[in-house]
Design a protein around this motif. Structure first.
Motif, short mmCIF file in Angstrom:
data_model
loop_
_atom_site.label_atom_id
_atom_site.label_comp_id
_atom_site.label_asym_id
_atom_site.label_seq_id
_atom_site.Cartn_x
_atom_site.Cartn_y
_atom_site.Cartn_z
N SER A 49 44.69 43.83 32.12
CA SER A 49 45.62 44.08 33.21
C SER A 49 45.30 45.43 33.85
O SER A 49 45.28 45.56 35.08
N GLY A 50 45.04 46.40 33.00
CA GLY A 50 44.63 47.72 33.50
C GLY A 50 43.33 47.64 34.28
O GLY A 50 43.15 48.33 35.29
N MET A 51 42.42 46.79 33.84
CA MET A 51 41.15 46.64 34.56
C MET A 51 41.35 45.97 35.92
O MET A 51 40.66 46.31 36.88
N ILE A 52 42.29 45.04 36.01
CA ILE A 52 42.60 44.46 37.32
C ILE A 52 43.12 45.56 38.25
O ILE A 52 42.70 45.66 39.41
N LEU A 53 44.01 46.40 37.73
CA LEU A 53 44.55 47.49 38.55
C LEU A 53 43.46 48.48 38.95
O LEU A 53 43.39 48.91 40.10
N LEU A 54 42.61 48.83 38.00
CA LEU A 54 41.51 49.75 38.30
C LEU A 54 40.56 49.16 39.33
O LEU A 54 40.14 49.84 40.27
N THR A 55 40.25 47.89 39.18
CA THR A 55 39.37 47.23 40.13
C THR A 55 40.01 47.19 41.52
O THR A 55 39.34 47.45 42.52
N ALA A 56 41.31 46.88 41.58
CA ALA A 56 42.00 46.84 42.87
C ALA A 56 41.99 48.20 43.56
O ALA A 56 41.88 48.28 44.78
N ALA A 57 42.04 49.28 42.77
CA ALA A 57 42.08 50.63 43.35
C ALA A 57 40.69 51.18 43.63
O ALA A 57 40.44 51.74 44.69
N ALA A 58 39.76 51.03 42.68
CA ALA A 58 38.45 51.68 42.79
C ALA A 58 37.38 50.79 43.43
O ALA A 58 36.41 51.30 43.96
N ALA A 59 37.55 49.49 43.33
CA ALA A 59 36.55 48.56 43.89
C ALA A 59 37.27 47.39 44.55
O ALA A 59 37.09 46.24 44.14
N PRO A 60 38.09 47.68 45.57
CA PRO A 60 38.93 46.62 46.15
C PRO A 60 38.14 45.46 46.75
O PRO A 60 38.68 44.37 46.89
N LYS A 61 36.90 45.68 47.09
CA LYS A 61 36.08 44.60 47.66
C LYS A 61 35.50 43.69 46.58
O LYS A 61 34.97 42.63 46.89
N ASN A 62 35.60 44.12 45.33
CA ASN A 62 35.03 43.33 44.23
C ASN A 62 36.07 42.32 43.74
O ASN A 62 36.63 42.44 42.65
N LYS A 63 36.31 41.32 44.57
CA LYS A 63 37.28 40.28 44.23
C LYS A 63 36.79 39.42 43.08
O LYS A 63 37.59 38.83 42.35
N VAL A 64 35.48 39.32 42.90
CA VAL A 64 34.93 38.52 41.81
C VAL A 64 35.35 39.11 40.47
O VAL A 64 35.84 38.39 39.59
N ALA A 65 35.19 40.42 40.30
CA ALA A 65 35.56 41.06 39.04
C ALA A 65 37.05 40.88 38.77
O ALA A 65 37.44 40.48 37.67
N ALA A 66 37.88 41.19 39.75
CA ALA A 66 39.33 41.07 39.56
C ALA A 66 39.72 39.62 39.26
O ALA A 66 40.55 39.36 38.39
N GLY A 67 39.10 38.69 39.96
CA GLY A 67 39.39 37.28 39.73
C GLY A 67 38.98 36.82 38.34
O GLY A 67 39.69 36.05 37.69
#
Length: 124
Positions: A49-67
């Motif tokens: 969950s923290g990684m989703i938040l970090l990805t949304a903040a630091a790499a918002p274009k990386n939808k693949v990682a968050a997904g």
């Protein structure tokens, strides 16, 4: 969207962890191995969950990682929760757990590939 999802997954990870620590111990037939599995699911859910938040903040274009992190939490932790609560009813979900683990690994790989060698964001 991923910020909200990461926040919801984080909140439910804490709630599921508390339920595991307090509610599941009182259930008849809940052995130490099942409690350990539940705790593993809650731990992985909270970390990712923290990684989703970090990805949304630091790499918002990386939808693949968050997904992939979101799919991994759902498959990995979700299947473990259900299998712990009712292993007979949800036995078909056994193969879903390792698939969820692969999704979580894929999220980390997607972050690495998406960084293109950057370790820290460029200063503006």
């Amino acid at each position: 969207m991923f910020w909200a999802l990461g926040s919801i997954y984080g909140a439910t990870a804490v709630a599921f962890g508390a339920f595991g620590a307090h509610g599941l111990k009182k259930r008849a037939g809940m052995d130490a191995q099942k409690l350990a599995s539940w705790n593993t699911a809650a731990h992985y859910q909270l970390v990712h969950s923290g990684m989703i938040l970090l990805t949304a903040a630091a790499a918002p274009k990386n939808k693949v990682a968050a997904g992939l992190f979101a799919a991994g939490i759902t498959c990995f932790s979700g299947s473990i929760y259900l299998l712990t609560l009712d292993p007979q009813r949800f036995r078909a979900l056994g193969p879903v757990t390792p698939i969820g683990g692969l999704f979580l690994i894929g999220g980390w790989v997607a972050l690495a590939v998406g960084s293109r060698g950057r370790i820290l964001p460029k200063a503006s």
